[in-house]
Design a protein around this motif. Structure first.
Motif, PDB file in Angstrom:
ATOM      1  N   LYS A 109       0.835  -1.203   0.000  1.00 11.94           N
ATOM      2  CA  LYS A 109       0.000   0.000   0.000  1.00 11.94           C
ATOM      3  C   LYS A 109       0.864   1.244   0.000  1.00 11.94           C
ATOM      4  O   LYS A 109       0.599   2.196  -0.725  1.00 11.94           O
ATOM      5  CB  LYS A 109      -0.911   0.007   1.243  1.00 11.94           C
ATOM      6  CG  LYS A 109      -2.228  -0.693   1.016  1.00 11.94           C
ATOM      7  CD  LYS A 109      -3.169  -0.441   2.192  1.00 11.94           C
ATOM      8  CE  LYS A 109      -3.790  -1.748   2.642  1.00 11.94           C
ATOM      9  NZ  LYS A 109      -4.213  -1.761   4.031  1.00 11.94           N
ATOM     10  N   ALA A 110       1.891   1.253   0.866  1.00 15.23           N
ATOM     11  CA  ALA A 110       2.780   2.417   0.942  1.00 15.23           C
ATOM     12  C   ALA A 110       3.631   2.511  -0.323  1.00 15.23           C
ATOM     13  O   ALA A 110       4.164   3.574  -0.645  1.00 15.23           O
ATOM     14  CB  ALA A 110       3.652   2.325   2.187  1.00 15.23           C
ATOM     15  N   GLY A 111       3.767   1.380  -1.042  1.00 14.04           N
ATOM     16  CA  GLY A 111       4.521   1.376  -2.293  1.00 14.04           C
ATOM     17  C   GLY A 111       6.022   1.511  -2.117  1.00 14.04           C
ATOM     18  O   GLY A 111       6.711   2.047  -2.984  1.00 14.04           O
ATOM     19  N   LYS A 162       6.625   6.260   8.328  1.00 14.05           N
ATOM     20  CA  LYS A 162       6.315   7.694   8.400  1.00 14.05           C
ATOM     21  C   LYS A 162       4.931   8.000   8.951  1.00 14.05           C
ATOM     22  O   LYS A 162       4.658   9.129   9.332  1.00 14.05           O
ATOM     23  CB  LYS A 162       6.438   8.311   7.008  1.00 14.05           C
ATOM     24  CG  LYS A 162       7.873   8.294   6.486  1.00 14.05           C
ATOM     25  CD  LYS A 162       7.944   8.798   5.059  1.00 14.05           C
ATOM     26  CE  LYS A 162       9.380   8.747   4.563  1.00 14.05           C
ATOM     27  NZ  LYS A 162       9.448   8.559   3.125  1.00 14.05           N
ATOM     28  N   THR A 163       4.046   6.996   8.938  1.00 10.01           N
ATOM     29  CA  THR A 163       2.691   7.251   9.443  1.00 10.01           C
ATOM     30  C   THR A 163       2.200   6.041  10.247  1.00 10.01           C
ATOM     31  O   THR A 163       2.687   4.922  10.053  1.00 10.01           O
ATOM     32  CB  THR A 163       1.683   7.455   8.280  1.00 10.01           C
ATOM     33  OG1 THR A 163       1.619   6.229   7.538  1.00 10.01           O
ATOM     34  CG2 THR A 163       2.078   8.594   7.358  1.00 10.01           C
ATOM     35  N   PRO A 164       1.219   6.249  11.126  1.00  9.30           N
ATOM     36  CA  PRO A 164       0.623   5.118  11.856  1.00  9.30           C
ATOM     37  C   PRO A 164       0.037   4.067  10.907  1.00  9.30           C
ATOM     38  O   PRO A 164       0.112   2.874  11.181  1.00  9.30           O
ATOM     39  CB  PRO A 164      -0.482   5.777  12.692  1.00  9.30           C
ATOM     40  CG  PRO A 164       0.008   7.173  12.913  1.00  9.30           C
ATOM     41  CD  PRO A 164       0.703   7.550  11.637  1.00  9.30           C
ATOM     42  N   ALA A 165      -0.519   4.517   9.771  1.00  8.87           N
ATOM     43  CA  ALA A 165      -1.094   3.554   8.813  1.00  8.87           C
ATOM     44  C   ALA A 165      -0.002   2.663   8.235  1.00  8.87           C
ATOM     45  O   ALA A 165      -0.200   1.460   8.044  1.00  8.87           O
ATOM     46  CB  ALA A 165      -1.825   4.299   7.701  1.00  8.87           C
ATOM     47  N   ALA A 170       2.905  -2.512   8.096  1.00 11.82           N
ATOM     48  CA  ALA A 170       4.141  -3.283   8.295  1.00 11.82           C
ATOM     49  C   ALA A 170       3.865  -4.494   9.188  1.00 11.82           C
ATOM     50  O   ALA A 170       4.305  -5.610   8.881  1.00 11.82           O
ATOM     51  CB  ALA A 170       5.221  -2.395   8.913  1.00 11.82           C
ATOM     52  N   VAL A 171       3.127  -4.304  10.261  1.00 17.07           N
ATOM     53  CA  VAL A 171       2.848  -5.419  11.175  1.00 17.07           C
ATOM     54  C   VAL A 171       1.952  -6.454  10.474  1.00 17.07           C
ATOM     55  O   VAL A 171       2.192  -7.660  10.559  1.00 17.07           O
ATOM     56  CB  VAL A 171       2.182  -4.919  12.476  1.00 17.07           C
ATOM     57  CG1 VAL A 171       1.887  -6.096  13.395  1.00 17.07           C
ATOM     58  CG2 VAL A 171       3.077  -3.915  13.188  1.00 17.07           C
ATOM     59  N   ALA A 172       0.944  -5.964   9.748  1.00 17.58           N
ATOM     60  CA  ALA A 172       0.042  -6.888   9.045  1.00 17.58           C
ATOM     61  C   ALA A 172       0.803  -7.674   7.973  1.00 17.58           C
ATOM     62  O   ALA A 172       0.572  -8.872   7.776  1.00 17.58           O
ATOM     63  CB  ALA A 172      -1.114  -6.110   8.418  1.00 17.58           C
ATOM     64  N   THR A 173       1.731  -7.003   7.290  1.00 15.63           N
ATOM     65  CA  THR A 173       2.512  -7.686   6.249  1.00 15.63           C
ATOM     66  C   THR A 173       3.418  -8.738   6.866  1.00 15.63           C
ATOM     67  O   THR A 173       3.549  -9.852   6.346  1.00 15.63           O
ATOM     68  CB  THR A 173       3.344  -6.662   5.441  1.00 15.63           C
ATOM     69  OG1 THR A 173       2.465  -5.640   4.976  1.00 15.63           O
ATOM     70  CG2 THR A 173       4.031  -7.315   4.256  1.00 15.63           C
ATOM     71  N   LEU A 174       4.049  -8.392   7.995  1.00 16.80           N
ATOM     72  CA  LEU A 174       4.888  -9.379   8.684  1.00 16.80           C
ATOM     73  C   LEU A 174       4.052 -10.598   9.069  1.00 16.80           C
ATOM     74  O   LEU A 174       4.472 -11.744   8.861  1.00 16.80           O
ATOM     75  CB  LEU A 174       5.494  -8.768   9.956  1.00 16.80           C
ATOM     76  CG  LEU A 174       6.747  -7.913   9.770  1.00 16.80           C
ATOM     77  CD1 LEU A 174       7.126  -7.243  11.093  1.00 16.80           C
ATOM     78  CD2 LEU A 174       7.915  -8.751   9.250  1.00 16.80           C
ATOM     79  N   ALA A 175       2.866 -10.352   9.611  1.00 18.22           N
ATOM     80  CA  ALA A 175       1.997 -11.452  10.025  1.00 18.22           C
ATOM     81  C   ALA A 175       1.641 -12.327   8.828  1.00 18.22           C
ATOM     82  O   ALA A 175       1.639 -13.558   8.899  1.00 18.22           O
ATOM     83  CB  ALA A 175       0.727 -10.905  10.670  1.00 18.22           C
ATOM     84  N   LEU A 176       1.357 -11.697   7.706  1.00 18.25           N
ATOM     85  CA  LEU A 176       0.973 -12.427   6.498  1.00 18.25           C
ATOM     86  C   LEU A 176       2.123 -13.304   5.996  1.00 18.25           C
ATOM     87  O   LEU A 176       1.963 -14.496   5.738  1.00 18.25           O
ATOM     88  CB  LEU A 176       0.574 -11.414   5.412  1.00 18.25           C
ATOM     89  CG  LEU A 176       0.062 -12.019   4.125  1.00 18.25           C
ATOM     90  CD1 LEU A 176      -1.350 -12.552   4.340  1.00 18.25           C
ATOM     91  CD2 LEU A 176       0.070 -10.999   3.000  1.00 18.25           C
TER      92      LEU A 176
END
Ligand SMILES: [Zn+2]
Length: 471
Positions: A109-111, A162-165, A170-176
């Protein structure tokens, strides 16, 4: 000018091993406190740790998945601090030679990619249960050592977020990623816990401890940014401190000030040998890396001939959901139909019940049976959309569910009577249809279906309506 926000994460991930990191106690949550323990994980004097090799394999796998350089020779350290969650008064961890360094994580998403500073192995401390409030307000705390010695990896990012989103992503991607390759089960309670470091450019760093849940990572950081900006606007200096996130109030509060890595004493762990990762261990991990989300999406597309957007949704729901899809695909041939129902109504029902597919009582067999009933015309698609709600929530046998539904509803009701009533109640639509308006026919069919709770066959209704209105 907007203040620049700098965020770095320390993500603790519980490894999917059978036993704890240094003893043979089971690595699973046990309800009754202090029953899944032994002298080693209770830190009794004279006991010595024995390293669980599976944990090292999984940690190396995680490091490889994150494109880290692997330290093939490493040892352990004792991180010394005094706290009731730590029976030995030190935690066994890796300090100067973590298993992986200098990796990266792609945020779609952040690209862009963020840098991973290190991945290291450590034991989990015990769990403190705060009674009568949270950590800041409880009247006393209980200690449950069941968690003591469970194997973790800690993944430390560079302060690239750079942002809370972005932090949430990042955490969701690590989990995935770690879920698909079998390093952890992100659906298990507290399997992933996050410490987030946050500062405004030029300001001191604040650490928010022990956040669970992807959404909470974002909420905690949003609150903390607002708090720091407000202090700055009032020209009050932001203190370097550790804060606690209150999941209910969605606020953070101070735990302790001016804590840094230098406050901990690290010494070499003499009870564990220097460990060597062999090339054969690394090559044995190659098949697991084939399950990385991007690779698994490609495999799903080519193996089952399903559209890419379906494959993406299936993979992004996590390993359990993707496994469920594949196990069903083994026994149900119409993969497009399977994919469509899976990303549509099945997912909708799971989300509605807030459960992971592994927690639902449905099986690939019962799901395949449910889909074949629709495919063969035994039940209508509309009835299927009704039944799947109860099917997912209770796991009941789909055939019995359909029978009961039909009996309770309008199976025995004379369809002619329902059609007569519908015509009577909707003279305008009947008139429009007589003038050749096809939408009016669709409307009437819908009304009849509604009255039969979606149990009647739409084709039969259309034929009967046609014959009746043509009179
Ligand atoms: Zn033990």
């Amino acid at each position: 000018m907007e203040d620049e926000v700098i965020i770095g994460l320390e993500v603790h991930v519980r490894l999917l091993t059978k036993t704890k990191l240094f003893c043979s106690c089971e690595n699973r949550e046990v309800e009754e406190p202090n029953t899944n323990v032994c002298p080693i994980c209770m830190g009794f004097p004279g006991t010595k740790p024995m390293l669980n090799e599976k944990a090292i394999e999984l940690a190396a796998l995680a490091a490889l998945a994150l494109n880290c350089k692997i330290n093939k020779t490493f040892s352990f350290s004792r991180k010394v601090y005094f706290y009731p969650d730590l029976p030995k008064n030190f935690q066994i961890t890796q300090y100067d030679a973590p298993i992986g360094i200098e990796g990266e994580l792609m945020l779609l998403k952040a690209g862009r990619k963020i840098r991973i500073r290190r991945v290291h192995v450590e034991e989990d401390p015990a769990r403190l249960v705060h009674v009568g409030g949270d950590i800041t307000s409880a009247s006393y705390a209980l200690v449950d050592y069941n968690r003591s010695g469970m194997p973790l990896i800690e993944i430390v990012t560079e302060p690239d977020l750079k942002t809370p989103a972005e932090a949430r992503e990042a955490v969701a991607t690590l989990a995935l990623v770690l879920g698909h390759i079998g390093v952890c089960d992100p659906s298990a309670e507290s399997a992933i816990r996050v410490d987030a470091n946050i500062s405004l450019a030029g300001g001191k760093r604040v650490e928010i401890k022990n956040i669970t849940g992807f959404a909470n990572v974002e909420k905690a950081l949003l609150f903390e940014i607002a708090r720091q900006k407000q202090l700055r606007a009032m020209h009050i200096e932001i203190e370097q401190e550790t804060r606690h996130f209150d999941e209910i109030k969605k606020t953070t509060s101070s735990l302790r000030t001016k804590e840094s890595e230098e406050d901990y004493g690290y010494i070499f762990e003499p009870d564990l040998l220097t460990y060597h990762i062999t090339d054969s261990m690394i090559s044995s991990l190659a098949p697991a890396l084939e399950e990385l989300p991007s690779k698994r999406i490609s495999r799903l597309i080519s193996k089952y001939q399903i559209p890419e957007n379906y494959a993406r949704i299936i993979i992004y729901e996590g390993k359990n959901f993707a496994d469920f899809f594949e196990h069903t695909a083994d026994i149900f041939e119409d993969r497009i139909m399977l994919a469509k129902w899976s990303v549509g109504d099945l997912l909708k029902c799971l989300n509605y019940n807030r459960i992971d597919v592994s927690q639902a009582k449905i099986t690939p067999q019962s799901y395949a049976e449910f889909l074949s009933m629709i495919k063969s015309g035994e039940i209508t698609e509309r009835l299927g959309k009704e039944l799947i709600k109860e099917f997912v929530a209770t796991g009941a046998d789909p055939r019995r569910l359909a029978e009961r539904y039909k009996n309770e509803n309008f199976e025995n009701l004379d369809l002619t009577q329902v059609i007569e009533a519908t015509i009577k109640e909707n003279p305008k639509a009947v008139e429009d249809y007589r003038k050749g308006n096809q939408k009016a026919l669709q409307f009437l069919i819908g009304k009849v279906l509604e009255k039969t709770n979606n149990t009647a066959d739409p084709k039969k209704i259309r034929d009967m309506l046609n014959a009746r209105v043509a009179q």
